[in-house]
Scaffold this motif. Structure first.
Motif, short mmCIF file in Angstrom:
data_model
loop_
_atom_site.label_atom_id
_atom_site.label_comp_id
_atom_site.label_asym_id
_atom_site.label_seq_id
_atom_site.Cartn_x
_atom_site.Cartn_y
_atom_site.Cartn_z
N MET A 1 115.82 -76.06 -3.23
CA MET A 1 115.16 -77.36 -3.06
C MET A 1 115.34 -77.88 -1.64
N ARG A 2 116.55 -77.68 -1.09
CA ARG A 2 116.81 -78.18 0.26
C ARG A 2 115.88 -77.51 1.27
N ASP A 3 115.71 -76.17 1.13
CA ASP A 3 114.83 -75.46 2.07
C ASP A 3 113.39 -75.93 1.93
N GLU A 4 112.97 -76.23 0.65
CA GLU A 4 111.61 -76.71 0.44
C GLU A 4 111.41 -78.07 1.10
N ALA A 5 112.44 -78.93 0.99
CA ALA A 5 112.36 -80.26 1.61
C ALA A 5 112.26 -80.15 3.12
N LEU A 6 113.04 -79.20 3.69
CA LEU A 6 112.99 -79.03 5.13
C LEU A 6 111.62 -78.53 5.57
N MET A 7 111.03 -77.63 4.78
CA MET A 7 109.71 -77.11 5.12
C MET A 7 108.67 -78.22 5.13
N MET A 8 108.81 -79.16 4.16
CA MET A 8 107.85 -80.26 4.07
C MET A 8 107.90 -81.16 5.29
N HIS A 9 109.10 -81.24 5.92
CA HIS A 9 109.26 -82.16 7.04
C HIS A 9 109.16 -81.44 8.38
N ARG A 10 108.80 -80.15 8.37
CA ARG A 10 108.66 -79.44 9.63
C ARG A 10 107.44 -79.97 10.38
N THR A 11 107.59 -80.04 11.70
CA THR A 11 106.49 -80.55 12.51
C THR A 11 105.30 -79.60 12.47
N SER A 12 104.10 -80.16 12.39
CA SER A 12 102.88 -79.37 12.48
C SER A 12 102.31 -79.51 13.87
N TRP A 13 102.10 -78.39 14.56
CA TRP A 13 101.56 -78.43 15.91
C TRP A 13 100.09 -78.02 15.90
N PRO A 14 99.34 -78.40 16.93
CA PRO A 14 97.91 -78.08 16.98
C PRO A 14 97.65 -76.58 17.03
N ALA A 15 96.42 -76.21 16.77
CA ALA A 15 96.02 -74.81 16.85
C ALA A 15 96.27 -74.30 18.27
N GLY A 16 96.75 -73.08 18.39
CA GLY A 16 97.04 -72.50 19.69
C GLY A 16 98.48 -72.69 20.13
N TRP A 17 99.23 -73.54 19.43
CA TRP A 17 100.65 -73.72 19.71
C TRP A 17 101.45 -72.77 18.83
N HIS A 18 102.58 -72.28 19.36
CA HIS A 18 103.43 -71.38 18.61
C HIS A 18 104.74 -72.08 18.23
N ARG A 19 105.18 -71.85 17.01
CA ARG A 19 106.47 -72.37 16.56
C ARG A 19 107.56 -71.41 17.04
N VAL A 20 108.49 -71.92 17.85
CA VAL A 20 109.52 -71.07 18.46
C VAL A 20 110.88 -71.69 18.22
N THR A 21 111.84 -70.91 17.77
CA THR A 21 113.21 -71.41 17.67
C THR A 21 113.83 -71.40 19.06
N LEU A 22 114.83 -72.24 19.28
CA LEU A 22 115.48 -72.26 20.59
C LEU A 22 116.16 -70.92 20.88
N ALA A 23 116.56 -70.20 19.83
CA ALA A 23 117.17 -68.88 20.04
C ALA A 23 116.18 -67.93 20.70
N ASP A 24 114.89 -68.09 20.36
CA ASP A 24 113.86 -67.20 20.91
C ASP A 24 113.17 -67.78 22.14
N ALA A 25 113.57 -68.98 22.54
CA ALA A 25 112.92 -69.63 23.68
C ALA A 25 113.43 -69.10 25.01
N GLY A 26 114.49 -68.30 24.99
CA GLY A 26 115.03 -67.76 26.22
C GLY A 26 116.34 -67.06 25.99
N THR A 27 116.93 -66.61 27.05
CA THR A 27 118.23 -65.93 27.00
C THR A 27 119.34 -66.95 27.20
N TRP A 28 120.27 -67.01 26.27
CA TRP A 28 121.36 -67.98 26.31
C TRP A 28 122.56 -67.38 27.03
#
Length: 431
Positions: A1-28
């Motif tokens: 249920m917690r994961d479903e709630a988080l999914m419902m509150h995830r931001t929706s971005w416009p077409a052409g935008w990619h959802r990226v985690t900070l882990a994948d946004a660059g080299t740490w």
């Protein structure tokens, strides 16, 4: 249920935008501190960025520098266009510091660095992470030493929306218009602060050798505040806000975060503050002992903690003149000379504050000398209000732009036009 709630509150971005985690946004990358006992590692020409020195969005310099040898032995070098942010330190209790390097720097273990992935602009990435500040501050954990700490794994799970590179750069350009205006105002404020310091020094030096010198306790009462730890309960107990060391800064009182404490109603007069009380801190770094400001009564009622001295002046001395003196070179030198130094902190006690020698010119002369100082301080306060207003506009624009709720238009307009004109940004079609 917690994961479903988080999914419902995830931001929706416009077409052409990619959802990226900070882990994948660059080299740490992690940093480090070269041995402070090795002189060959320090006082070079490479800025060494720490939690304390990372204070500006554009990271250019630091008060501490390392040599190339020092950077190789215990630290890490990163080039221009690297995103740096604080992951450990006292500042995390109230703010999240982040910036983009403008040159090659080294950095300490209290910071993390991210080398942006291909197709991600470093300034866009920094702004995108910065808009996550409320979520990031909610992740801060307190260490055994009382400092804040961020867990890297949790940070890396945060997601951002990434549009095409051309859109990223237009967004960055739009935000930079306001940033340039903020920088200009900050420079004006810095110049005014230099003038204030010169006026304050001149005011005190004008009476050097001719004003009577008295012990502070002869012209003011000094009192410590409420001690925390064992708060009373039951009848006759009241809960009130109180000021602690973190609220008392050099020349101003910060009430952005004020805590409360319970005391007996009968103790109220003992710990209560009045407008005009000068508040001085008991401990901290040696060069910051006795820092303080005059209380303006913006919270009423309000108390003070035992680590903050309350100085209530008699008719012979105006509190603002006393503040001028305690913050002067002579006043600071006194506190440093009597302060007790321990491993991490320095402190002063109430007896030392009471015994402080202070000049006491005629009250009329105090007021006359304070007039130009008050005028320049009002100018500085006005600049500060403008800066904060523009920062709020910039934050709002960044949140809208980086969530894809609005799209950037021409970026060459002035900050005033951007904050006042709705034609600067247009709503996306899916809204």
């Amino acid at each position: 249920m917690r994961d479903e709630a988080l999914m419902m509150h995830r931001t929706s971005w416009p077409a052409g935008w990619h959802r990226v985690t900070l882990a994948d946004a660059g080299t740490w990358l992690s940093g480090g501190t070269p041995s402070t006992s090795n002189d060959a590692y320090w006082d070079g020409d490479i800025p060494w960025i720490s939690a304390a020195s990372l204070k500006r969005f554009r990271v250019i310099d630091s008060d501490r520098r390392v040599t190339a040898l020092g950077a190789e032995n215990g630290s890490r070098l990163v080039g221009a266009g690297t995103v740096l942010f604080v992951v450990r330190g006292m500042s995390l209790k109230s703010e999240f510091r982040i910036g983009v390097t403008q040159r090659t720097v080294a950095f300490g273990q209290d910071c993390k660095a991210v080398l942006p992935a291909e197709g991600i602009d470093p300034y866009f990435l920094a702004h995108a992470i910065q808009t996550k500040t409320p979520e990031i501050l909610a992740m801060v954990e307190e260490t055994s030493h009382g400092t804040g700490r961020l867990d890297t794994n949790r940070l890396q799970e945060l997601e951002i929306g990434v549009p095409p590179l051309s859109v990223q750069r237009r967004i960055v350009a739009g935000l930079e218009v306001i940033e340039r205006r903020i920088i200009a105002l900050e420079r004006a404020r810095a110049k005014s602060s230099v003038v204030e310091e010169a006026l304050s020094t001149s005011a005190l030096e004008s009476g050097h050798g001719k004003w009577p010198i008295q012990r502070l306790e002869s012209v003011a009462t000094v009192a410590a505040g409420v001690t925390l730890g064992s708060e009373p309960t039951g009848d006759g107990v009241i809960e009130l806000p109180y000021l602690r060391v973190a609220n008392v800064l050099d020349g101003r009182i910060d009430t952005a975060e004020v805590k409360t404490v319970r005391i007996l109603r009968s103790q109220y007069d003992r710990y209560a503050l009045r407008p005009g009380d000068l508040l001085l801190t008991e401990g901290g770094d040696l060069d910051k002992l006795g820092r303080g400001a005059v209380w303006d009564g913006r919270l009423d009622p309000c108390l003070h903690q035992n680590h903050v001295f309350r100085v209530r002046c008699s008719e012979a001395l105006t509190p603002h003149f006393l503040e001028l003196y305690t913050s002067s070179w002579t006043g600071r030198a006194y506190f440093q000379s009597v302060g007790k130094q321990t491993t991490n902190l320095a402190s002063i006690n109430s007896t030392q504050v009471k015994n402080m020698p202070v000049p006491v010119p005629p009250r009329e002369e105090q007021e006359r000398l304070l007039a130009p100082v008050r005028a320049i301080r009002e100018q500085i306060a006005a600049l500060s209000r403008q800066i904060e207003k523009l920062k709020a506009v910039q934050r709002g624009m960044a949140e809208d732009l980086l969530a894809g709720r609005v799209t950037p238009q021409t970026a060459g307009r002035t900050s005033q036009q951007r904050s006042a004109s709705p034609s600067v940004i247009t709503r996306t079609q899916d809204e």
